[in-house]
Structures are given as C-alpha cells and as structure tokens.
Design a protein around this motif. Structure first.
Motif, PDB file in Angstrom:
ATOM      1  N   TRP A  46     -11.901-110.430 -72.173  1.00 64.80           N
ATOM      2  CA  TRP A  46     -12.825-109.476 -72.757  1.00 64.80           C
ATOM      3  C   TRP A  46     -13.133-108.309 -71.848  1.00 64.80           C
ATOM      4  N   GLY A  47     -12.822-108.404 -70.611  1.00 66.54           N
ATOM      5  CA  GLY A  47     -13.095-107.301 -69.713  1.00 66.54           C
ATOM      6  C   GLY A  47     -12.834-107.702 -68.276  1.00 66.54           C
ATOM      7  N   LYS A  48     -13.074-106.752 -67.406  1.00 66.46           N
ATOM      8  CA  LYS A  48     -12.881-107.002 -65.985  1.00 66.46           C
ATOM      9  C   LYS A  48     -13.994-107.907 -65.471  1.00 66.46           C
ATOM     10  N   PRO A  49     -13.706-108.679 -64.421  1.00 65.04           N
ATOM     11  CA  PRO A  49     -14.767-109.496 -63.825  1.00 65.04           C
ATOM     12  C   PRO A  49     -15.919-108.612 -63.339  1.00 65.04           C
ATOM     13  N   ILE A  50     -17.117-109.120 -63.520  1.00 64.93           N
ATOM     14  CA  ILE A  50     -18.324-108.395 -63.116  1.00 64.93           C
ATOM     15  C   ILE A  50     -19.063-109.250 -62.089  1.00 64.93           C
TER      16      ILE A  50
END
Length: 134
Positions: free
Chosen positions: A27-31
């Motif tokens: 779903w997206g880059k690691p945060i």
C-alpha cells in the motif's frame, strides 16, 4: 487422445498460473514515527494517518534511560499493547514479525502512547498506511 489431453492440461496450467502471477499489493512505502519524552506522557499522539487511511503497525523499539512503563493504544480502540516495564538502558523491540502488531479499526484513528518515566524515553514505530476501504 493422450496427446490432446496433455496439450489441454498444459494450456490450463499455463493459463491458470498466469492469472495469479501478480506481485502482492504493497500500500505504500514504509513509514517510521519517533517520539521522545523526558517526563510522564499520557495518551500522546505518535502517528496520525493521512485522510481516509488506517495505520498498519509492524513494530516498535523502545529505549529508556530510567525504569519506565509504556503502553500503546488507538484513539478509539483503547489499549492494545498492555504495559511493558522497561529497565534503564538498552533497546526493546516489539513486533517486526511477519504479521502486523496492530491495525487501526477505523480511518483516521491515531496511534498513541502512555509512558511513566523519570528519565528520557524514546519510541520508534514503523509500518505503513492503507486506504480503509481496501
């Protein structure tokens, strides 16, 4: 007859495997979110997701210069990681396995922490955000 059956079976296998050959969805880059405290902190916001998103928490690392008690909670779901008693010095990882440590139940729900400390406390959490409707 056998040759026809072998060709049909091969076509079926190739066609079926091609239909499921996509990479898993990310779903997206690691945060990564980090916070520090030098005194007691209650229900302090660590992570506010983007509008319409939920937090998928993969793990956290805690550090304390003095004995401390820490717990994690969602803004609407209450405490999900009960109190952990930290000794002074060192790092304490929680989670970071194959499965999420926590996922917020509703969009825009914040990740919060509560700590009781007489020294310096640090928390670093990582994961990602995904749309609630996904």
């Amino acid at each position: 007859m056998k040759r026809w059956l072998a060709v049909a079976l091969a076509a079926l296998v190739v066609g079926a495997s091609a239909a499921y050959a996509e990479e898993p969805t990310v779903w997206g880059k690691p945060i990564t979110k980090t916070a520090t405290a030098t005194s007691n902190a209650t229900n302090t916001v660590l992570w506010t997701p983007g509008a319409g998103n939920v937090v998928v928490l993969m793990g956290c690392v805690f550090s304390a210069s003095a004995p401390s008690d820490v717990s994690l909670n969602g803004s609407t779901e209450g405490t999900f990681l009960q109190t952990i008693r930290l000794q002074s010095g060192g790092l304490w990882p929680v989670g970071y396995g194959t499965f999420p440590l926590w996922m917020s139940g509703t969009a825009d729900e914040t990740l919060r922490f509560t700590v009781t400390t007489s020294g310096t406390f640090s928390i670093t959490c990582s994961g990602y955000e995904k749309p609630e409707s996904f």
